[in-house]
Design a protein around this motif. Structure first.
Motif, PDB file in Angstrom:
ATOM      1  N   ILE A  38       0.831  -1.210   0.000  1.00 45.33           N
ATOM      2  CA  ILE A  38       0.000   0.000   0.000  1.00 45.33           C
ATOM      3  C   ILE A  38       0.861   1.254   0.000  1.00 45.33           C
ATOM      4  O   ILE A  38       0.598   2.213  -0.738  1.00 45.33           O
ATOM      5  N   ALA A  39       1.924   1.249   0.779  1.00 44.46           N
ATOM      6  CA  ALA A  39       2.783   2.431   0.876  1.00 44.46           C
ATOM      7  C   ALA A  39       3.462   2.739  -0.456  1.00 44.46           C
ATOM      8  O   ALA A  39       3.717   3.912  -0.766  1.00 44.46           O
ATOM      9  N   GLN A  40       3.731   1.703  -1.247  1.00 40.64           N
ATOM     10  CA  GLN A  40       4.460   1.913  -2.494  1.00 40.64           C
ATOM     11  C   GLN A  40       3.616   1.561  -3.727  1.00 40.64           C
ATOM     12  O   GLN A  40       4.153   1.182  -4.769  1.00 40.64           O
ATOM     13  N   GLN A  41       2.310   1.713  -3.591  1.00 40.31           N
ATOM     14  CA  GLN A  41       1.454   1.342  -4.710  1.00 40.31           C
ATOM     15  C   GLN A  41       1.683   2.207  -5.946  1.00 40.31           C
ATOM     16  O   GLN A  41       1.521   1.735  -7.088  1.00 40.31           O
ATOM     17  N   SER A  42       2.070   3.441  -5.768  1.00 41.53           N
ATOM     18  CA  SER A  42       2.291   4.300  -6.930  1.00 41.53           C
ATOM     19  C   SER A  42       3.427   3.775  -7.792  1.00 41.53           C
ATOM     20  O   SER A  42       3.359   3.797  -9.030  1.00 41.53           O
ATOM     21  N   ALA A  43       4.501   3.274  -7.156  1.00 36.78           N
ATOM     22  CA  ALA A  43       5.624   2.716  -7.911  1.00 36.78           C
ATOM     23  C   ALA A  43       5.214   1.435  -8.637  1.00 36.78           C
ATOM     24  O   ALA A  43       5.635   1.180  -9.779  1.00 36.78           O
ATOM     25  N   ILE A  44       4.368   0.635  -7.991  1.00 33.30           N
ATOM     26  CA  ILE A  44       3.892  -0.603  -8.614  1.00 33.30           C
ATOM     27  C   ILE A  44       3.009  -0.272  -9.812  1.00 33.30           C
ATOM     28  O   ILE A  44       3.125  -0.882 -10.884  1.00 33.30           O
ATOM     29  N   ILE A  45       2.103   0.684  -9.658  1.00 29.71           N
ATOM     30  CA  ILE A  45       1.211   1.064 -10.755  1.00 29.71           C
ATOM     31  C   ILE A  45       2.001   1.659 -11.913  1.00 29.71           C
ATOM     32  O   ILE A  45       1.701   1.412 -13.088  1.00 29.71           O
ATOM     33  N   GLU A  46       3.040   2.419 -11.596  1.00 33.79           N
ATOM     34  CA  GLU A  46       3.889   2.989 -12.646  1.00 33.79           C
ATOM     35  C   GLU A  46       4.552   1.881 -13.464  1.00 33.79           C
ATOM     36  O   GLU A  46       4.595   1.931 -14.709  1.00 33.79           O
ATOM     37  N   ALA A  47       5.060   0.861 -12.782  1.00 32.97           N
ATOM     38  CA  ALA A  47       5.664  -0.276 -13.487  1.00 32.97           C
ATOM     39  C   ALA A  47       4.621  -1.032 -14.286  1.00 32.97           C
ATOM     40  O   ALA A  47       4.879  -1.469 -15.422  1.00 32.97           O
ATOM     41  N   ASN A  48       3.437  -1.183 -13.718  1.00 32.60           N
ATOM     42  CA  ASN A  48       2.352  -1.873 -14.409  1.00 32.60           C
ATOM     43  C   ASN A  48       1.947  -1.140 -15.685  1.00 32.60           C
ATOM     44  O   ASN A  48       1.609  -1.764 -16.699  1.00 32.60           O
ATOM     45  N   ASN A  49       1.983   0.186 -15.658  1.00 32.09           N
ATOM     46  CA  ASN A  49       1.641   0.962 -16.853  1.00 32.09           C
ATOM     47  C   ASN A  49       2.603   0.684 -18.000  1.00 32.09           C
ATOM     48  O   ASN A  49       2.212   0.706 -19.177  1.00 32.09           O
ATOM     49  N   VAL A  50       3.869   0.401 -17.661  1.00 30.72           N
ATOM     50  CA  VAL A  50       4.849   0.033 -18.691  1.00 30.72           C
ATOM     51  C   VAL A  50       4.430  -1.279 -19.349  1.00 30.72           C
ATOM     52  O   VAL A  50       4.457  -1.425 -20.580  1.00 30.72           O
ATOM     53  N   ASP A  51       4.019  -2.252 -18.528  1.00 33.66           N
ATOM     54  CA  ASP A  51       3.561  -3.540 -19.062  1.00 33.66           C
ATOM     55  C   ASP A  51       2.298  -3.370 -19.904  1.00 33.66           C
ATOM     56  O   ASP A  51       2.161  -3.983 -20.973  1.00 33.66           O
ATOM     57  N   ALA A  69      -3.803  -5.723 -15.600  1.00 31.63           N
ATOM     58  CA  ALA A  69      -3.905  -4.373 -15.035  1.00 31.63           C
ATOM     59  C   ALA A  69      -3.940  -4.368 -13.513  1.00 31.63           C
ATOM     60  O   ALA A  69      -4.579  -5.204 -12.872  1.00 31.63           O
ATOM     61  N   LEU A  70      -3.238  -3.386 -12.929  1.00 26.81           N
ATOM     62  CA  LEU A  70      -3.283  -3.118 -11.496  1.00 26.81           C
ATOM     63  C   LEU A  70      -3.762  -1.690 -11.273  1.00 26.81           C
ATOM     64  O   LEU A  70      -3.466  -0.790 -12.049  1.00 26.81           O
ATOM     65  N   ASN A  71      -4.502  -1.511 -10.202  1.00 28.51           N
ATOM     66  CA  ASN A  71      -4.912  -0.175  -9.770  1.00 28.51           C
ATOM     67  C   ASN A  71      -4.933  -0.183  -8.244  1.00 28.51           C
ATOM     68  O   ASN A  71      -4.600  -1.192  -7.612  1.00 28.51           O
ATOM     69  N   GLU A  72      -5.297   0.941  -7.658  1.00 29.44           N
ATOM     70  CA  GLU A  72      -5.284   1.024  -6.195  1.00 29.44           C
ATOM     71  C   GLU A  72      -6.179  -0.024  -5.563  1.00 29.44           C
ATOM     72  O   GLU A  72      -5.821  -0.637  -4.556  1.00 29.44           O
ATOM     73  N   GLN A  73      -7.354  -0.238  -6.152  1.00 31.82           N
ATOM     74  CA  GLN A  73      -8.288  -1.211  -5.583  1.00 31.82           C
ATOM     75  C   GLN A  73      -7.705  -2.620  -5.605  1.00 31.82           C
ATOM     76  O   GLN A  73      -7.808  -3.373  -4.629  1.00 31.82           O
ATOM     77  N   SER A 153       5.838  -5.280 -13.705  1.00 33.16           N
ATOM     78  CA  SER A 153       4.946  -5.289 -12.537  1.00 33.16           C
ATOM     79  C   SER A 153       5.462  -6.260 -11.486  1.00 33.16           C
ATOM     80  O   SER A 153       5.538  -5.940 -10.291  1.00 33.16           O
ATOM     81  N   ASN A 154       5.825  -7.472 -11.917  1.00 32.55           N
ATOM     82  CA  ASN A 154       6.286  -8.486 -10.978  1.00 32.55           C
ATOM     83  C   ASN A 154       7.590  -8.080 -10.296  1.00 32.55           C
ATOM     84  O   ASN A 154       7.769  -8.291  -9.084  1.00 32.55           O
ATOM     85  N   LEU A 155       8.504  -7.508 -11.064  1.00 31.43           N
ATOM     86  CA  LEU A 155       9.776  -7.079 -10.478  1.00 31.43           C
ATOM     87  C   LEU A 155       9.554  -5.977  -9.451  1.00 31.43           C
ATOM     88  O   LEU A 155      10.184  -5.973  -8.383  1.00 31.43           O
ATOM     89  N   ALA A 156       8.653  -5.044  -9.765  1.00 29.96           N
ATOM     90  CA  ALA A 156       8.364  -3.960  -8.815  1.00 29.96           C
ATOM     91  C   ALA A 156       7.757  -4.509  -7.530  1.00 29.96           C
ATOM     92  O   ALA A 156       8.112  -4.086  -6.420  1.00 29.96           O
TER      93      ALA A 156
END
Length: 415
Positions: A38-51, A69-73, A153-156
């Motif tokens: 949760i604390a680093q969800q923005s970094a995960i979503i950013e990586a997911n956007n690349v995928d 796709a990943l999002n906050e929910q 996404s997985n690496l992040a």
């Protein structure tokens, strides 16, 4: 040394350390992982956007993009899954059987970790979290090899989880992910006998069969989901429509979504046109048998290949059957022993279906979409096993354990 072997050995080295961790230590690690997501969800979503961008450029279908796709929910749901796993009873050390022999020797059968679990899966980054949480809770190390479409996404996600584990008693090297997207990395993982204790594939039929046919390491076969809903003659029309619609449309990209609707001929004559209209409104393409196309004229023709296909998309097959036996025979021929449903008010037919249909999950008046570790109360799942040895159905914590016998005495020797 290759990346695969190096990471497998690193994870294997800490398996004895993992087996000695207390339940509290493991739970603290899971909660730290959840907080970090949760604390680093923005970094995960950013990586997911690349995928996602790469996936669109490569022509992935909308259904596959949805799985990716990943999002906050969805990240919140992943974190909640870890918290639920932390709250579940720890099966490690559970005494399953106890007996005392006539010579006074006591024998106890107890649950223990499997060791190092290899996980091969496709474009669903949430599996990275589910697999890590369930494996670590049961004292297992885990070596992940996700699909190339979800690599960033997985690496992040794993970077975030490693940072969290570094602040706990659980060694971060117990969680490994293979970065090499080449097919050769899968082939190597499948043959790491003596290092990897078991491999679990999770994905489409092609991936699963590749693993089953090529692995020398033991495999728990998780199934492709060619799932059916059979609407019997006595089914309540409103209930039948809601269950069938939910089974297909609620999330068509997952393995427990319905691919073929079987309809008793008497129900079909009265209700199939209205049911078909409901699916059309949801942009579902329907492919049917000759009898179903007589009732719904604009339905495409279904082939034998269609009935054997897991679409994971807004496509479904329809077949009108004369009786429950014909429905059961169709499922036996084309099903993948995953999830099957009957909608009926006839208790005798319900009992027959539940007894004779060979699948990991068989439903009466319930959508197949519930074949899921979270919905079954397991907190999460590492896969849905369609085989009959060791584990079957959604695989929660007990499915990720083995057993050993502990024998104690006071000097007994065998004569």
């Amino acid at each position: 040394m290759s990346e695969v072997r190096e990471k497998a050995l690193a994870a294997k080295q800490v398996t004895s350390q993992l087996a000695a961790l207390s339940t509290e230590q493991k739970n603290q690690a899971l909660l730290a992982m959840a907080d970090a997501l949760i604390a680093q969800q923005s970094a995960i979503i950013e990586a997911n956007n690349v995928d996602l961008k790469r996936g669109r450029e490569n022509g992935l279908t909308s259904a596959l993009l949805d799985r990716l796709a990943l999002n906050e929910q969805r990240i919140l749901a992943m974190a909640e899954g870890l918290r639920q796993v932390a709250e579940l009873p720890d099966p490690i050390g559970e005494v399953l059987e106890t007996s005392v022999r006539p010579n006074g020797m006591e024998i106890r059968k107890v649950r223990v970790p499997i060791g190092l679990i290899g996980m091969i899966y496709e474009a669903r980054p949430n599996v990275t979290v589910d697999a890590a949480g369930l494996a670590l809770k049961t004292g297992n190390a885990v070596l992940l090899r996700g699909g190339s479409s979800a690599l960033e996404s997985n690496l992040a996600i794993v970077r975030v989880l490693h940072e969290a584990l570094a602040k706990t008693e659980l060694p971060p090297q117990a969680l490994q992910i293979i970065e090499n997207p080449d097919r050769a990395s899968v082939d190597e993982l499948l043959k790491l006998n003596g290092i990897v204790d078991i491999v679990i594939p999770r994905g489409g039929q092609s991936l699963i069969q590749t693993v089953v046919k090529n692995a020398t390491v033991p495999v728990i076969e998780t199934g492709a989901g060619i799932c059916h809903t059979y609407i019997d003659a006595s089914a309540d029309p409103e209930m039948a429509m809601e269950i069938a619609f939910n089974a297909k449309v609620q999330r068509p990209s997952v393995c427990n979504a319905m691919e073929t609707l079987l309809v008793h001929e008497s129900f079909a004559k009265e209700h199939l046109p209205a049911l078909a209209a409901k699916f059309k409104e949801a942009n579902v393409e329907m492919r049917g048998c000759e009898r179903s196309r007589e009732l719904v004229s604009d339905m495409l023709a279904a082939t034998e290949e269609d009935y054997a296909t897991e679409y994971n998309d807004y496509i479904m097959n329809v077949k009108v059957v004369g009786n429950i036996d014909e429905a059961i025979a169709h499922i036996a021929r084309f099903g993948t022993m995953h999830s099957e449903c009957i909608v009926t008010s006839d208790e005798q037919n319900a009992a027959k279906f539940l007894q004779q249909v060979d699948a990991a999950a068989v439903y009466h008046n319930v959508s197949t979409r519930f074949t899921d570790g979270f919905e079954f109360g397991f907190g999460a799942e590492i896969g849905i096993s369609t085989q009959k040895l060791h584990a079957r159905g959604p695989m929660g914590l007990p499915a990720l354990t083995s057993t050993k016998y502990i024998i104690t005495g006071n000097g007994q020797i065998r004569s």
